[in-house]
Scaffold this motif. Structure first.
Motif, PDB file in Angstrom:
ATOM      1  N   THR A  86       0.853  -1.186   0.000  1.00 43.98           N
ATOM      2  CA  THR A  86       0.000   0.000   0.000  1.00 43.98           C
ATOM      3  C   THR A  86       0.889   1.236   0.000  1.00 43.98           C
ATOM      4  OG1 THR A  86      -0.071  -0.047   2.425  1.00 43.98           O
ATOM      5  CG2 THR A  86      -1.857  -1.167   1.248  1.00 43.98           C
ATOM      6  N   ASP A  87       0.308   2.368  -0.343  1.00 40.76           N
ATOM      7  CA  ASP A  87       1.052   3.625  -0.405  1.00 40.76           C
ATOM      8  C   ASP A  87       2.268   3.511  -1.315  1.00 40.76           C
ATOM      9  OD1 ASP A  87      -0.756   4.765   1.395  1.00 40.76           O
ATOM     10  OD2 ASP A  87       0.400   4.049   3.117  1.00 40.76           O
ATOM     11  N   LEU A  88       2.080   2.865  -2.453  1.00 41.59           N
ATOM     12  CA  LEU A  88       3.169   2.728  -3.416  1.00 41.59           C
ATOM     13  C   LEU A  88       3.322   4.025  -4.196  1.00 41.59           C
ATOM     14  CD1 LEU A  88       2.399  -0.803  -4.926  1.00 41.59           C
ATOM     15  CD2 LEU A  88       3.901  -0.255  -3.018  1.00 41.59           C
ATOM     16  N   THR A  89       4.548   4.282  -4.660  1.00 38.63           N
ATOM     17  CA  THR A  89       4.738   5.378  -5.598  1.00 38.63           C
ATOM     18  C   THR A  89       4.155   4.976  -6.945  1.00 38.63           C
ATOM     19  OG1 THR A  89       6.884   4.586  -6.390  1.00 38.63           O
ATOM     20  CG2 THR A  89       6.874   5.995  -4.412  1.00 38.63           C
ATOM     21  N   ALA A  90       3.948   5.960  -7.819  1.00 38.57           N
ATOM     22  CA  ALA A  90       3.417   5.659  -9.153  1.00 38.57           C
ATOM     23  C   ALA A  90       4.351   4.706  -9.889  1.00 38.57           C
ATOM     24  CB  ALA A  90       3.234   6.950  -9.944  1.00 38.57           C
ATOM     25  N   GLY A  91       5.659   4.921  -9.764  1.00 39.14           N
ATOM     26  CA  GLY A  91       6.612   4.052 -10.450  1.00 39.14           C
ATOM     27  C   GLY A  91       6.561   2.624  -9.951  1.00 39.14           C
ATOM     28  N   GLN A  92       6.452   2.443  -8.625  1.00 43.90           N
ATOM     29  CA  GLN A  92       6.358   1.084  -8.079  1.00 43.90           C
ATOM     30  C   GLN A  92       5.080   0.394  -8.534  1.00 43.90           C
ATOM     31  OE1 GLN A  92       6.826   2.185  -3.901  1.00 43.90           O
ATOM     32  NE2 GLN A  92       8.737   1.014  -3.818  1.00 43.90           N
ATOM     33  N   LEU A  98       5.148  -2.985 -10.700  1.00 48.56           N
ATOM     34  CA  LEU A  98       4.465  -4.178 -10.203  1.00 48.56           C
ATOM     35  C   LEU A  98       3.474  -4.702 -11.240  1.00 48.56           C
ATOM     36  CD1 LEU A  98       4.673  -5.712  -7.501  1.00 48.56           C
ATOM     37  CD2 LEU A  98       2.658  -4.475  -6.725  1.00 48.56           C
ATOM     38  N   ALA A  99       2.788  -3.783 -11.933  1.00 47.84           N
ATOM     39  CA  ALA A  99       1.836  -4.197 -12.966  1.00 47.84           C
ATOM     40  C   ALA A  99       2.553  -4.766 -14.185  1.00 47.84           C
ATOM     41  CB  ALA A  99       0.964  -3.014 -13.378  1.00 47.84           C
ATOM     42  N   LEU A 100       3.665  -4.149 -14.590  1.00 48.30           N
ATOM     43  CA  LEU A 100       4.368  -4.578 -15.799  1.00 48.30           C
ATOM     44  C   LEU A 100       5.050  -5.921 -15.629  1.00 48.30           C
ATOM     45  CD1 LEU A 100       6.062  -1.219 -16.911  1.00 48.30           C
ATOM     46  CD2 LEU A 100       4.093  -2.338 -17.959  1.00 48.30           C
ATOM     47  N   VAL A 101       5.591  -6.186 -14.445  1.00 51.72           N
ATOM     48  CA  VAL A 101       6.410  -7.387 -14.244  1.00 51.72           C
ATOM     49  C   VAL A 101       5.602  -8.538 -13.663  1.00 51.72           C
ATOM     50  CG1 VAL A 101       8.452  -8.312 -13.069  1.00 51.72           C
ATOM     51  CG2 VAL A 101       8.482  -5.992 -13.985  1.00 51.72           C
ATOM     52  N   LEU A 102       4.736  -8.246 -12.693  1.00 51.95           N
ATOM     53  CA  LEU A 102       3.987  -9.312 -12.013  1.00 51.95           C
ATOM     54  C   LEU A 102       2.489  -9.287 -12.305  1.00 51.95           C
ATOM     55  CD1 LEU A 102       5.720  -9.333  -8.506  1.00 51.95           C
ATOM     56  CD2 LEU A 102       6.239 -10.709 -10.515  1.00 51.95           C
ATOM     57  N   GLY A 103       2.013  -8.295 -13.066  1.00 54.16           N
ATOM     58  CA  GLY A 103       0.588  -8.251 -13.383  1.00 54.16           C
ATOM     59  C   GLY A 103      -0.293  -7.934 -12.204  1.00 54.16           C
ATOM     60  N   GLU A 104       0.262  -7.307 -11.171  1.00 52.21           N
ATOM     61  CA  GLU A 104      -0.491  -6.991  -9.958  1.00 52.21           C
ATOM     62  C   GLU A 104      -1.036  -5.579 -10.062  1.00 52.21           C
ATOM     63  OE1 GLU A 104      -2.306  -8.431  -6.907  1.00 52.21           O
ATOM     64  OE2 GLU A 104      -0.562  -9.588  -7.564  1.00 52.21           O
ATOM     65  N   ARG A 105      -2.349  -5.435  -9.965  1.00 52.34           N
ATOM     66  CA  ARG A 105      -2.991  -4.119 -10.077  1.00 52.34           C
ATOM     67  C   ARG A 105      -3.371  -3.642  -8.677  1.00 52.34           C
ATOM     68  NH1 ARG A 105      -4.064  -3.114 -15.362  1.00 52.34           N
ATOM     69  NH2 ARG A 105      -5.401  -1.356 -14.814  1.00 52.34           N
ATOM     70  N   THR A 106      -2.837  -2.489  -8.289  1.00 47.55           N
ATOM     71  CA  THR A 106      -3.098  -1.914  -6.975  1.00 47.55           C
ATOM     72  C   THR A 106      -3.977  -0.681  -7.125  1.00 47.55           C
ATOM     73  OG1 THR A 106      -1.103  -0.549  -7.108  1.00 47.55           O
ATOM     74  CG2 THR A 106      -0.873  -2.741  -6.131  1.00 47.55           C
ATOM     75  N   ASP A 107      -4.431  -0.143  -5.986  1.00 46.35           N
ATOM     76  CA  ASP A 107      -5.282   1.042  -6.016  1.00 46.35           C
ATOM     77  C   ASP A 107      -4.545   2.235  -6.629  1.00 46.35           C
ATOM     78  OD1 ASP A 107      -7.287  -0.394  -4.823  1.00 46.35           O
ATOM     79  OD2 ASP A 107      -6.800   0.259  -2.786  1.00 46.35           O
ATOM     80  N   ILE A 125      -3.532   6.012 -13.083  1.00 49.17           N
ATOM     81  CA  ILE A 125      -2.534   5.853 -14.141  1.00 49.17           C
ATOM     82  C   ILE A 125      -3.122   5.045 -15.284  1.00 49.17           C
ATOM     83  CG2 ILE A 125      -0.235   4.947 -14.673  1.00 49.17           C
ATOM     84  CD1 ILE A 125       0.395   5.258 -11.666  1.00 49.17           C
ATOM     85  N   SER A 126      -3.841   3.979 -14.942  1.00 50.72           N
ATOM     86  CA  SER A 126      -4.461   3.132 -15.961  1.00 50.72           C
ATOM     87  C   SER A 126      -5.472   3.912 -16.784  1.00 50.72           C
ATOM     88  CB  SER A 126      -5.138   1.935 -15.285  1.00 50.72           C
ATOM     89  OG  SER A 126      -5.791   1.123 -16.220  1.00 50.72           O
ATOM     90  N   THR A 127      -6.209   4.816 -16.141  1.00 51.82           N
ATOM     91  CA  THR A 127      -7.185   5.636 -16.864  1.00 51.82           C
ATOM     92  C   THR A 127      -6.502   6.511 -17.909  1.00 51.82           C
ATOM     93  OG1 THR A 127      -8.643   5.664 -14.932  1.00 51.82           O
ATOM     94  CG2 THR A 127      -8.992   7.362 -16.588  1.00 51.82           C
TER      95      THR A 127
END
Length: 855
Positions: free
Chosen positions: A269-275, A279-288, A293-295
């Protein structure tokens, strides 16, 4: 530097195979793609014709195959091909019906008593977790209803058994368990679980533009959703099995990989935009943190760069090939090593449809390459696409599948001439000119992919982004670098975490750079447009025209330019005509199904107005209302009428201002004087240049050919203070027709005090009535229905107000639409005075001539 030889010695196996002649390759391509399109058409028909039995489809398939040999012998092949295509179409129909309209063995729905839409029942379940539980802690805005900040833990459960009156019965399906509460769950993937909760089956679509959740659930073998509390969840060692052990291994690998990237999976939680991007690019994990950014990526037409798909697998495959070739010529080792890398990625990332589809496609192509035969890749792609549709039949209408197959086919079709040009340039020009030609080819490729994808994207999402090819070109570099550094960090961290951690940090910085660039492109003026719903005819026609303009090898620039201009002119014509109601319809009211809340859209000609826009269910302003309006052909809604200051009537407005082009809001003086969060909303409206206009009894509102008269509230200070509901705007819309005036009456949430005053003043009969206060049953409400004597009643409500059916007597002799039961409802008033009405789940009907309203 010496000039490379223009020809190379053929491989050893090439002598055994004679190259196919162009005519043979062309015939093979036509045959394969004809079968693909026939199969796809059959899947669409099987999905939308549930009344045609499986045995009928299967019989047609067998008949087509049986007729092929004699027809081929008699006609020389033409009629035989038609028989094969008919068999492929029938096979698609049979398979779609079996997968989507037949309950599989072990499905809970087949073991439970029928449940009306929206109802739940108490159910006990046992199963195994196929991934670690995920807890989300919503951060509701000021306009969300209270109680939405409660954390929710999601458990993805593979069912073993369900508890019925006859005891525990074996079941096979997936089920989503939602546990509401603060208590942490000490569970991991592979654990056996037993729990009790309220179970709800997937429901048919309630609004236009909404997916068919029943068919989606059948496709994914999903049983439904069970809502419970953490206290009712227990571990169940007896439910564990070998699959659970494998899921535990995958979860441990993913957790270790997340730590290698510098992110603790238990505190993600409280990840930076880069993290979040890394995380999404390498592990496919989508966080809040990824959602905004996705929008931005979606609006700029670059969403494929952010979601793990064929693009990322292509980057991985290219990286592995480069590493292999850096060690020397390895020949036949390349394909197996690339395949192993792809399989390794499938352990790291969630195997969602896009990644599974891309992996299957790449592995099939690699397998064909490793055999050594000279397969035509376009022909092979068609057969692979057929296999993908057999695996997931509903993907035939999926934007992801269509773009994957279509753009891959385009790139393969462009590959040969591009390859020949590149080899010629290497042999004939210097490095500077080669770089320029390579850059030009890259830009052309991105433009080609964008052009071919535009019609499908516009049809599915309504978004058109002129900057998409440039944005994709710019964003690709940091995204590819972030992906490469992320995977490199994982590989290096296994040997030396001290070296791997800086690589992961650099990857996160590049991920943050890509997010910044996406926001910049999203902020470019006219960078994206929200289109109304475009027709399927335009989608297909524009795709053909753009493919011709981009991929044609022989056509000159003039016919190509004319093809692009024709597609653009056709789109402009559809956009210009889309907001208009069909010929013969004078006015239409649509009441959307938004749960406990209200949202109507009233139209006349090219004009549209929203009457209220709110719900106690979150998120209707982000997806539900925009998707429904686009499906209805509503492009712009400049006017919104807010009846009173209750959240369930206005909290979706902030999300709708931009997409709908809202210019003015009609409301009451009581609304302007209401407590928080109304002042925050008024400040937001003022900041965005939206005019707020106060209405009171006697004021008139024009909407196309309609004239609206405000009946309530009265001007001036009330004799005694009124409850918020009783300050609701009541507006009568008069609809002129050839048979006299027809009437629509909207009432907001008026209750006893307001109804009593209106009845005392006298109310005319109406044709369409909005039932006050979502259908809260009161004697005054019954008196209002009896006094106005409507032919059609629209009741916008959640399921709670349908219990016991208190309005049964008042509904007698009328068409009564309750959104919790019937889904979104609509009523049209025709030019000749007839009234046509219907709903998403109850069908449509035309009421007999004559009107309840007095001319």
């Amino acid at each position: 530097m010496g000039t490379p030889e223009p020809h190379h010695a053929p491989p050893e196996h090439a002598e055994a195979h004679t190259p196919a002649r162009p005519q043979e390759v062309s015939r093979a391509r036509r045959r394969a793609w004809s079968v693909f399109f026939a199969l796809a058409l059959g899947l669409v028909l099987g999905q939308h014709l549930p009344g045609v039995a499986v045995w009928a489809w299967a019989s047609a398939c067998v008949l087509g195959l049986a007729l092929h040999p004699p027809l081929r012998a008699l006609t020389g092949g033409g009629a035989g091909i038609i028989a094969v295509l008919a068999a492929a179409l029938a096979l698609g129909g049979a398979w779609a019906h079996h997968r989507l309209h037949t309950l599989p063995a072990g499905a809970p729905a087949s073991m439970l008593e029928p449940m009306p839409p929206g109802e739940t029942r108490l159910l006990g379940v046992r199963g195994v977790l196929d991934r670690d539980p995920r807890t989300t802690r919503p951060a509701p805005s000021s306009f969300d209803p209270p109680g939405l900040d409660e954390p929710v833990t999601r458990l993805d459960l593979r069912l073993k058994a369900i508890e019925t009156d006859a005891g525990w019965i074996r079941a096979r399906a997936r089920i989503v368990v939602l546990a509401r509460g603060d208590r942490a769950l000490d569970l991991r993937a592979g654990d056996g679980v037993r729990t009790l909760g309220r179970f709800a089956l997937p429901r048919p679509p309630a609004n236009p533009g909404e997916p068919d959740w029943v068919l989606l659930a059948r496709k994914n073998n999903s049983a439904g959703v069970l809502t419970t509390t953490p206290e009712l969840i227990e571990t169940d060692a007896g439910a564990r099995d070998a699959r659970g052990a494998w899921w535990r291994v995958r979860a441990n690998v993913r957790a270790a990989a997340s730590r290698m990237l510098g992110i603790d999976p238990r505190r993600a939680t409280d990840l930076t935009a880069g993290q979040a991007v890394l995380l999404a690019l390498v592990l496919g994990e989508r966080t809040d943190e990824l959602e905004p950014i996705s929008t931005a990526f979606q609006r700029t037409g670059t969403a494929h760069l952010l979601a793990i798909s064929g693009f990322h697998l292509g980057v991985l495959a290219a990286g592995v090939v480069l590493l292999i070739r850096a060690t020397g010529e390895r020949g036949g080792w390349e394909a197996p090593l690339v395949a192993l890398a792809i399989l390794a990625i499938l352990i790291l990332v969630p195997v969602r449809p896009p990644i599974a589809r891309a992996a299957f496609l790449l592995l099939a192509l690699l397998g064909a390459e490793s055999i050594g035969r000279r397969y035509d890749r376009l022909t092979l792609l068609a057969w692979i696409a057929c296999a993908l549709l057999i695996w997931r039949p509903m993907d035939v209408m999926s934007l992801g599948f269509q773009l994957s197959v279509g753009i891959t086919a385009l790139l393969l079709a462009m590959g040969d001439p591009a390859g020949r040009s590149a080899r010629w340039l290497i042999a004939q020009t210097d490095s500077g000119r080669r770089f320029g030609a390579s850059a030009l080819a890259t830009v052309r490729t991105y433009a080609a992919c964008w052009g071919v994808g535009v019609p499908a994207i516009a049809y599915a999402t309504g978004v058109f982004s002129p900057v998409a090819p440039i944005a994709a070109l710019v964003l690709t570099l940091p995204v590819v670098a972030a992906v490469a550094l992320g995977y490199l960090a994982l590989a290096v961290s296994a040997l030396s975490p001290l070296i791997g951690r800086p690589l992961a940090m650099l990857g996160a910085h590049l991920g943050g750079l890509s997010a910044t660039l996406a926001d910049w492109f999203d902020a470019v003026p006219l960078g994206s447009f929200q289109l109304p719903g475009v027709s399927l005819a335009w989608t297909i026609g524009a795709s053909v025209l753009l493919i011709f303009a981009i991929a044609s090898r022989r056509a000159r620039w003039t016919p190509r330019a004319l093809a692009v201009a024709a597609a653009g002119a056709w789109l402009a014509l559809e956009v210009a005509l889309a907001p208009a109601l069909p010929a013969g319809v004078r006015a239409r009211i649509d009441t959307l199904a938004v749960g406990d809340g209200t949202c109507h859209v009233i139209r006349s000609g090219r004009s549209a107005m929203l009457v209220d826009a709110g719900s106690l269910s979150p998120g209707i302003g982000e997806r539900t209302v925009p998707d429904a309006l686009r499906a209805l052909g509503v492009h712009r809604v400049p006017t919104v009428l807010i009846t009173h200051p209750n959240l369930d009537h206005y909290n979706a407005l902030p999300e709708l201002i931009g997409p709908l082009g809202v210019e003015r809001v009609f409301t009451t003086r009581a609304f302007l004087n209401a407590p928080a969060p109304v002042p925050e909303l008024l400040a937001l409206l003022d900041a965005q240049g939206v005019e707020v206009v106060v209405l009171e009894a006697g004021d008139r509102v024009a909407l196309g050919e309609l004239q609206g008269e405000v009946l309530w509230p009265a001007g001036g200070a009330p004799v005694r203070p009124l409850a918020a509901n009783d300050t609701s705007l009541v507006v009568r819309f008069d609809v002129p027709t050839g048979a006299g005036v027809r009437t629509i009456l909207t009432t907001g949430d008026i209750q006893r005090a307001a109804i009593a005053v209106l009845l005392e003043r006298g109310l005319p009969r109406v044709d369409v009535l909005e039932l006050p206060h979502h259908g809260s049953f009161t004697p005054e409400g019954v008196a209002l229905v009896e006094a106005t004597d409507p032919r059609v009643v629209h009741q916008s409500t959640g399921p709670a107000r349908l219990l016991g059916d208190p309005w049964r007597a008042a509904a007698s002799g009328r068409t009564w639409h309750a959104t919790a039961r019937d889904g979104a409802a609509w009523t049209e008033i025709l030019h000749d005075g007839r009234v046509r009405t219907g709903s998403m789940r109850a069908g449509a009907s035309t009421l007999p001539g004559g009107s309840a309203a007095q001319p």
